[in-house]
Design a protein around this motif. Structure first.
Motif, PDB file in Angstrom:
ATOM      1  N   LYS A  31       0.812  -1.220   0.000  1.00  0.00           N
ATOM      2  CA  LYS A  31       0.000   0.000   0.000  1.00  0.00           C
ATOM      3  C   LYS A  31       0.844   1.268   0.000  1.00  0.00           C
ATOM      4  CE  LYS A  31      -3.795   0.419   2.280  1.00  0.00           C
ATOM      5  NZ  LYS A  31      -4.806   0.445   3.362  1.00  0.00           N
ATOM      6  N   TRP A  32       2.042   1.189   0.542  1.00  0.00           N
ATOM      7  CA  TRP A  32       2.897   2.373   0.586  1.00  0.00           C
ATOM      8  C   TRP A  32       3.300   2.827  -0.820  1.00  0.00           C
ATOM      9  CZ3 TRP A  32       7.798   2.272  -1.514  1.00  0.00           C
ATOM     10  CH2 TRP A  32       8.371   0.999  -1.733  1.00  0.00           C
ATOM     11  N   ARG A  33       3.156   1.959  -1.818  1.00  0.00           N
ATOM     12  CA  ARG A  33       3.512   2.297  -3.195  1.00  0.00           C
ATOM     13  C   ARG A  33       2.423   3.091  -3.919  1.00  0.00           C
ATOM     14  NH1 ARG A  33       7.962  -0.169  -5.296  1.00  0.00           N
ATOM     15  NH2 ARG A  33       8.854  -1.933  -4.141  1.00  0.00           N
ATOM     16  N   GLN A  34       1.284   3.287  -3.300  1.00  0.00           N
ATOM     17  CA  GLN A  34       0.203   4.010  -3.952  1.00  0.00           C
ATOM     18  C   GLN A  34       0.660   5.428  -4.323  1.00  0.00           C
ATOM     19  OE1 GLN A  34      -3.058   3.835  -1.186  1.00  0.00           O
ATOM     20  NE2 GLN A  34      -3.508   1.678  -1.617  1.00  0.00           N
ATOM     21  N   PRO A  35       0.211   5.932  -5.477  1.00  0.00           N
ATOM     22  CA  PRO A  35       0.645   7.263  -5.945  1.00  0.00           C
ATOM     23  C   PRO A  35       0.443   8.375  -4.919  1.00  0.00           C
ATOM     24  CG  PRO A  35      -0.494   6.105  -7.693  1.00  0.00           C
ATOM     25  CD  PRO A  35      -0.661   5.259  -6.461  1.00  0.00           C
ATOM     26  N   ARG A  36      -0.601   8.269  -4.099  1.00  0.00           N
ATOM     27  CA  ARG A  36      -0.852   9.348  -3.144  1.00  0.00           C
ATOM     28  C   ARG A  36       0.227   9.473  -2.073  1.00  0.00           C
ATOM     29  NH1 ARG A  36      -4.101   7.792   1.518  1.00  0.00           N
ATOM     30  NH2 ARG A  36      -4.308   5.522   1.666  1.00  0.00           N
ATOM     31  N   HIS A  37       1.112   8.461  -1.984  1.00  0.00           N
ATOM     32  CA  HIS A  37       2.174   8.504  -0.975  1.00  0.00           C
ATOM     33  C   HIS A  37       3.533   8.921  -1.556  1.00  0.00           C
ATOM     34  CE1 HIS A  37      -0.600   6.764   1.807  1.00  0.00           C
ATOM     35  NE2 HIS A  37      -0.603   5.564   1.257  1.00  0.00           N
ATOM     36  N   ILE A  38       3.593   9.216  -2.835  1.00  0.00           N
ATOM     37  CA  ILE A  38       4.883   9.527  -3.459  1.00  0.00           C
ATOM     38  C   ILE A  38       5.561  10.719  -2.783  1.00  0.00           C
ATOM     39  CG2 ILE A  38       5.969  10.419  -5.561  1.00  0.00           C
ATOM     40  CD1 ILE A  38       4.094   8.669  -7.182  1.00  0.00           C
ATOM     41  N   ALA A  39       4.807  11.779  -2.546  1.00  0.00           N
ATOM     42  CA  ALA A  39       5.394  12.969  -1.910  1.00  0.00           C
ATOM     43  C   ALA A  39       5.864  12.646  -0.499  1.00  0.00           C
ATOM     44  CB  ALA A  39       4.370  14.104  -1.884  1.00  0.00           C
ATOM     45  N   ARG A  40       5.101  11.834   0.196  1.00  0.00           N
ATOM     46  CA  ARG A  40       5.472  11.452   1.563  1.00  0.00           C
ATOM     47  C   ARG A  40       6.779  10.664   1.566  1.00  0.00           C
ATOM     48  NH1 ARG A  40       5.205  12.053   7.171  1.00  0.00           N
ATOM     49  NH2 ARG A  40       4.934  10.041   8.221  1.00  0.00           N
ATOM     50  N   ILE A  41       6.921   9.688   0.672  1.00  0.00           N
ATOM     51  CA  ILE A  41       8.134   8.883   0.615  1.00  0.00           C
ATOM     52  C   ILE A  41       9.340   9.753   0.256  1.00  0.00           C
ATOM     53  CG2 ILE A  41       9.310   6.978  -0.553  1.00  0.00           C
ATOM     54  CD1 ILE A  41       7.166   5.983   1.256  1.00  0.00           C
ATOM     55  N   ALA A  42       9.144  10.655  -0.702  1.00  0.00           N
ATOM     56  CA  ALA A  42      10.238  11.549  -1.095  1.00  0.00           C
ATOM     57  C   ALA A  42      10.682  12.420   0.076  1.00  0.00           C
ATOM     58  CB  ALA A  42       9.802  12.422  -2.268  1.00  0.00           C
ATOM     59  N   ALA A  43       9.721  12.910   0.844  1.00  0.00           N
ATOM     60  CA  ALA A  43      10.052  13.734   2.010  1.00  0.00           C
ATOM     61  C   ALA A  43      10.762  12.906   3.072  1.00  0.00           C
ATOM     62  CB  ALA A  43       8.771  14.354   2.578  1.00  0.00           C
ATOM     63  N   LEU A  44      10.344  11.660   3.237  1.00  0.00           N
ATOM     64  CA  LEU A  44      10.967  10.792   4.236  1.00  0.00           C
ATOM     65  C   LEU A  44      12.425  10.510   3.901  1.00  0.00           C
ATOM     66  CD1 LEU A  44       8.072   8.231   4.837  1.00  0.00           C
ATOM     67  CD2 LEU A  44       8.946   9.884   6.492  1.00  0.00           C
ATOM     68  N   LEU A  45      12.715  10.353   2.623  1.00  0.00           N
ATOM     69  CA  LEU A  45      14.100  10.108   2.220  1.00  0.00           C
ATOM     70  C   LEU A  45      14.984  11.305   2.541  1.00  0.00           C
ATOM     71  CD1 LEU A  45      13.543   8.256  -1.164  1.00  0.00           C
ATOM     72  CD2 LEU A  45      14.683   7.353   0.873  1.00  0.00           C
ATOM     73  N   ASN A  46      14.409  12.480   2.556  1.00  0.00           N
ATOM     74  CA  ASN A  46      15.155  13.674   2.917  1.00  0.00           C
ATOM     75  C   ASN A  46      15.290  13.820   4.425  1.00  0.00           C
ATOM     76  OD1 ASN A  46      16.413  16.299   2.255  1.00  0.00           O
ATOM     77  ND2 ASN A  46      14.607  17.136   3.287  1.00  0.00           N
ATOM     78  N   GLU A  47      14.206  13.479   5.150  1.00  0.00           N
ATOM     79  CA  GLU A  47      14.211  13.649   6.604  1.00  0.00           C
ATOM     80  C   GLU A  47      14.845  12.469   7.327  1.00  0.00           C
ATOM     81  OE1 GLU A  47      11.040  14.736  10.198  1.00  0.00           O
ATOM     82  OE2 GLU A  47      10.408  14.696   8.098  1.00  0.00           O
ATOM     83  N   CYS A  48      14.651  11.266   6.818  1.00  0.00           N
ATOM     84  CA  CYS A  48      15.204  10.051   7.443  1.00  0.00           C
ATOM     85  C   CYS A  48      16.285   9.494   6.528  1.00  0.00           C
ATOM     86  CB  CYS A  48      14.116   9.021   7.673  1.00  0.00           C
ATOM     87  SG  CYS A  48      12.733   9.588   8.651  1.00  0.00           S
ATOM     88  N   SER A  49      17.430  10.127   6.524  1.00  0.00           N
ATOM     89  CA  SER A  49      18.480   9.742   5.588  1.00  0.00           C
ATOM     90  C   SER A  49      19.002   8.326   5.830  1.00  0.00           C
ATOM     91  CB  SER A  49      19.642  10.743   5.662  1.00  0.00           C
ATOM     92  OG  SER A  49      20.129  10.843   6.987  1.00  0.00           O
TER      93      SER A  49
END
Length: 309
Positions: free
Chosen positions: A254-272
């Motif tokens: 479910k985390w792969r759903q398009p509505r989570h793309i921005a969230r995942i991108a932000a997490l990669l920046n915040e949770c390096s």
């Protein structure tokens, strides 16, 4: 660990263990002297006098000096929220129908001092009890009963993009909360009194999970885990499940759903450290999955460090 079985052990259970500061952290601190995270509710044990009286009664019950059934094992479900803690608890309550259990979350440290039990098995669930493992170990160190911890684990991306029915429209677990819980789960993953249970295994191969849990707690279930919908206990709080339904492997991705793309991108920046954690925990073999969110799969060792380190 061998426990003292002599009558003198009861007096140790009153005060000796709690005041051994080298071995037992306070409820405000984690091992190593780190402060309890702000999001964790502080749970205190009963006062000295009440604790002594309660321990005396529990000692009598668990040593067979009363007509009540002695407690053999207290199973504590904890770890990541949104990782199946409620689902596993429901399975356990249905599978072990004669266990002492609760319809909603209960702090294990409080449950450990309850005397209204007449069961060989007791079940409690609270994700934040992951921060109270040492305190619970101290409570049971001088008792004839044991405590066993089921540590819930799930793909961090799924945990961090999960929503809760009680808080619609927002992500339930913050990066800071995920990070603090991860530290505790990972630090205890190999402890003999802990069993890590992955959400993905529950929905894909529940029979294997059932076998592992039964072996770990030393008690075979009366009902298979996959029959958890057949007899949901009256009053069992299912809010965290976002609705009662059968096991669905689609929940894994479910985390792969398009509505989570921005969230995942932000997490990669915040949770390096996230790419390294995914590899360490076996959810990814490399960093190629990052391309969809960052345009690159470049990863350097520095990314494994926290921004607050």
């Amino acid at each position: 660990m061998t426990k003292p079985r002599s009558h003198t052990g009861i007096w140790h259970s009153f005060e000796a263990a709690p005041f051994d500061k080298a071995r037992v952290p306070t409820s405000l601190n984690l091992p190593g002297g780190h402060a309890l995270p702000d999001f964790v509710t502080r749970i205190d044990r009963p006062g000295v006098l009440k604790r002594a009286l309660v321990n005396l009664r529990i000692h009598a019950i668990d040593h067979g000096w009363t007509r009540r059934v002695p407690l053999r094992t207290h199973v504590v479900v904890c770890g990541f929220p949104r990782a199946g803690t409620t689902l596993l608890t429901l399975m356990l309550q249905v599978a072990y129908g004669r266990a002492k259990a609760f319809p909603k979350e209960r702090a294990a440290l409080r449950v450990a001092y309850r005397t209204d039990r007449d069961h060989p098995l007791m079940l409690s669930k609270r994700p934040d009890d992951i921060f109270y493992l040492e305190q619970l170990r101290a409570v049971y160190r001088y008792r004839s009963s044991n405590v066993r911890f089921l540590l819930m684990m799930r793909d961090p991306r799924a945990v961090l993009t999960s929503e809760h029915a009680s808080a619609p429209g927002r992500y339930y677990v913050s990066p800071a909360r995920w990070r603090a819980i991860y530290d505790q789960v990972w630090a205890n993953r190999a402890a003999s009194d802990c069993l890590m249970v992955r959400f993905e295994d529950m929905v894909e191969d529940i029979a294997t999970v059932q076998h592992a849990v039964a072996r770990f707690i030393g008690l075979e279930p009366d009902v298979p885990f996959d029959r958890f919908l057949d007899s949901v206990p009256v009053g069992f709080r299912t809010t965290a499940l976002n609705g009662l339904r059968g096991l669905d492997t689609a929940a894994i991705q479910k985390w792969r759903q398009p509505r989570h793309i921005a969230r995942i991108a932000a997490l990669l920046n915040e949770c390096s450290e996230l790419p390294k954690v995914l590899i360490d925990t076996g959810y990814e073999q490399d960093t190629t999955w990052m391309r969809e969110y960052t345009g690159t799969d470049t990863y350097t060792p520095d990314q494994g460090r926290r921004r607050d380190a």
